[in-house]
Design a protein around this motif. Structure first.
Motif, PDB file in Angstrom:
ATOM      1  N   PHE A 115       0.812  -1.219   0.000  1.00 10.43           N
ATOM      2  CA  PHE A 115       0.000   0.000   0.000  1.00 10.43           C
ATOM      3  C   PHE A 115       0.842   1.265   0.000  1.00 10.43           C
ATOM      4  O   PHE A 115       0.297   2.374   0.075  1.00 10.43           O
ATOM      5  CB  PHE A 115      -0.948   0.011   1.198  1.00 10.43           C
ATOM      6  N   TRP A 118       0.190   4.726   1.764  1.00 10.25           N
ATOM      7  CA  TRP A 118      -1.073   4.607   2.493  1.00 10.25           C
ATOM      8  C   TRP A 118      -0.961   3.715   3.727  1.00 10.25           C
ATOM      9  O   TRP A 118      -1.892   3.666   4.531  1.00 10.25           O
ATOM     10  CB  TRP A 118      -2.158   4.039   1.577  1.00 10.25           C
ATOM     11  N   TRP A 123      -8.918   3.674   5.452  1.00 15.01           N
ATOM     12  CA  TRP A 123      -9.573   4.167   4.233  1.00 15.01           C
ATOM     13  C   TRP A 123     -10.341   5.449   4.511  1.00 15.01           C
ATOM     14  O   TRP A 123     -10.377   6.352   3.659  1.00 15.01           O
ATOM     15  CB  TRP A 123     -10.516   3.102   3.664  1.00 15.01           C
ATOM     16  N   LEU A 126      -7.970   8.342   4.437  1.00 11.99           N
ATOM     17  CA  LEU A 126      -7.496   8.605   3.077  1.00 11.99           C
ATOM     18  C   LEU A 126      -8.573   9.251   2.211  1.00 11.99           C
ATOM     19  O   LEU A 126      -8.267  10.098   1.367  1.00 11.99           O
ATOM     20  CB  LEU A 126      -7.011   7.296   2.442  1.00 11.99           C
ATOM     21  N   ILE A 134      -8.894   7.878  -3.993  1.00 11.55           N
ATOM     22  CA  ILE A 134      -9.431   6.708  -3.306  1.00 11.55           C
ATOM     23  C   ILE A 134     -10.667   6.184  -4.036  1.00 11.55           C
ATOM     24  O   ILE A 134     -10.860   4.962  -4.166  1.00 11.55           O
ATOM     25  CB  ILE A 134      -9.756   7.026  -1.836  1.00 11.55           C
ATOM     26  N   ARG A 137      -9.385   4.246  -6.881  1.00 12.23           N
ATOM     27  CA  ARG A 137      -8.812   2.979  -6.421  1.00 12.23           C
ATOM     28  C   ARG A 137      -9.889   1.934  -6.174  1.00 12.23           C
ATOM     29  O   ARG A 137      -9.735   0.764  -6.536  1.00 12.23           O
ATOM     30  CB  ARG A 137      -8.016   3.231  -5.140  1.00 12.23           C
ATOM     31  N   ALA A 146      -1.539   2.775  -5.148  1.00 16.13           N
ATOM     32  CA  ALA A 146      -1.159   3.722  -4.106  1.00 16.13           C
ATOM     33  C   ALA A 146       0.220   4.291  -4.431  1.00 16.13           C
ATOM     34  O   ALA A 146       1.048   3.609  -5.038  1.00 16.13           O
ATOM     35  CB  ALA A 146      -1.120   3.015  -2.755  1.00 16.13           C
ATOM     36  N   GLY A 149       3.142   2.071  -4.162  1.00 14.84           N
ATOM     37  CA  GLY A 149       2.501   0.812  -3.826  1.00 14.84           C
ATOM     38  C   GLY A 149       2.448  -0.162  -4.993  1.00 14.84           C
ATOM     39  O   GLY A 149       3.244  -0.089  -5.931  1.00 14.84           O
TER      40      GLY A 149
END
Length: 222
Positions: A115, A118, A123, A126, A134, A137, A146, A149
Motif C-alpha cells: 500500500f 497509504w 480508508w 485517506l 481513493i 482505487r 497507491a 505501492g
C-alpha cells in the motif's frame, strides 16, 4: 465449493492456505501492506486453532495416525510470507503439529499487496485527504496504485506464478490479498468482485488442485 475426498482427489496437488492471525492494526482497520506488524493475543489463539484444526483434517483426510503425523509431514512443503505476522502464525501452527517451529521456507510471492504511502492509514482517513484518488482505487483496484505501492494486477501475477508451481503437498501462511487472488482464480470470479472476498482469520482454505495446476477438484474454507 466442497473438497472431493476420494482417493484420486487426494493424489492431486493439495494446498492448505492460512491467513496470519489477527494484529492490532486489523482491529483498528489500518492498512498494513508490507509494514511488519506482529500478531496480537487473539491472533495467537487463531494460529493455535489453525494448527489443531489442520492436524485433525490431515488425519481424517489422509488416514494418518496421530503417532505418524510428524513423520508424514516431513514430505510436505511449508512456506510463509516473510512478514512477522505470517512467520509467527506458521511457527505456532508447526508447533501444534508437533514439528520444529522454525523449519519452513519463505516466499516473497506470498507477501501482502503493497500500500506504499497509504500504510498505517485507514480508508476513512485517506478518503478525507484524497477523495478522488481513493474513489478511483475502489472503482479500479486492478490498475490504480497507491503512491509507491502495488496494484492488484501486479499482486495477481506473482501470487499465481507461485500457485501454479507449488509442490504436491503444501501448507502456506499468507495475507488477505493473496488469499483473495487464489480463491477468485479457483472460482473463475469476475475480477471486480475479488477484492471484496472475505479472507478469514479463523478458518483456512483447503484446495485440491487439478492435474497440471489448471483445473481443480474443489476447495473449501474450514
Amino acid at each position: 465449493m466442497e473438497i472431493l475426498n476420494d482417493s484420486s482427489g487426494l493424489r492431486l496437488p493439495r494446498l492448505y492456505l492460512l491467513r496470519h492471525g489477527e494484529t492490532d492494526w486489523n482491529v483498528i482497520k489500518r492498512l498494513q501492506g508490507r509494514t511488519d506488524i506482529p500478531i496480537n493475543e487473539r491472533g495467537q489463539v487463531q494460529a493455535r486453532r489453525h494448527g489443531q484444526a489442520l492436524r485433525t483434517r490431515l488425519i481424517d483426510q489422509f488416514g494418518f495416525t496421530a503417532a505418524d503425523l510428524c513423520d508424514e509431514l516431513t514430505n510436505w512443503h511449508f512456506v510463509s510470507s516473510p512478514l512477522s505476522r505470517c512467520r509467527e502464525t506458521m511457527e505456532i501452527v508447526r508447533g501444534e503439529l508437533g514439528l520444529d517451529p522454525k523449519a519452513y521456507e519463505l516466499s516473497n510471492n506470498l507477501v501482502e499487496i503493497g500500500f506504499g504511502d497509504w500504510e498505517g492509514r485507514s480508508w476513512d482517513e485517506l478518503r478525507l485527504e484524497t477523495p478522488e484518488l481513493i474513489a478511483a482505487r475502489f472503482a479500479n483496484p486492478w490498475d490504480v496504485v497507491a503512491p509507491k505501492g502495488e496494484s492488484h494486477t501486479q499482486m495477481q501475477t506473482r501470487v499465481l506464478d507461485w500457485f501454479e508451481a507449488l509442490p504436491l503437498k503444501t501448507i502456506a501462511v499468507t495475507h488477505s490479498g493473496p488469499l483473495r487472488i487464489i480463491e477468485g482464480h479457483l472460482s473463475n470470479m469476475d475480477p471486480i468482485e475479488i477484492p471484496h472476498l472475505v479472507a478469514h482469520q479463523d478458518k483456512f482454505l483447503d484446495v485440491c488442485k487439478g492435474n497440471g495446476g489448471n483445473g481443480m477438484a474443489g476447495f473449501a474454507w474450514v
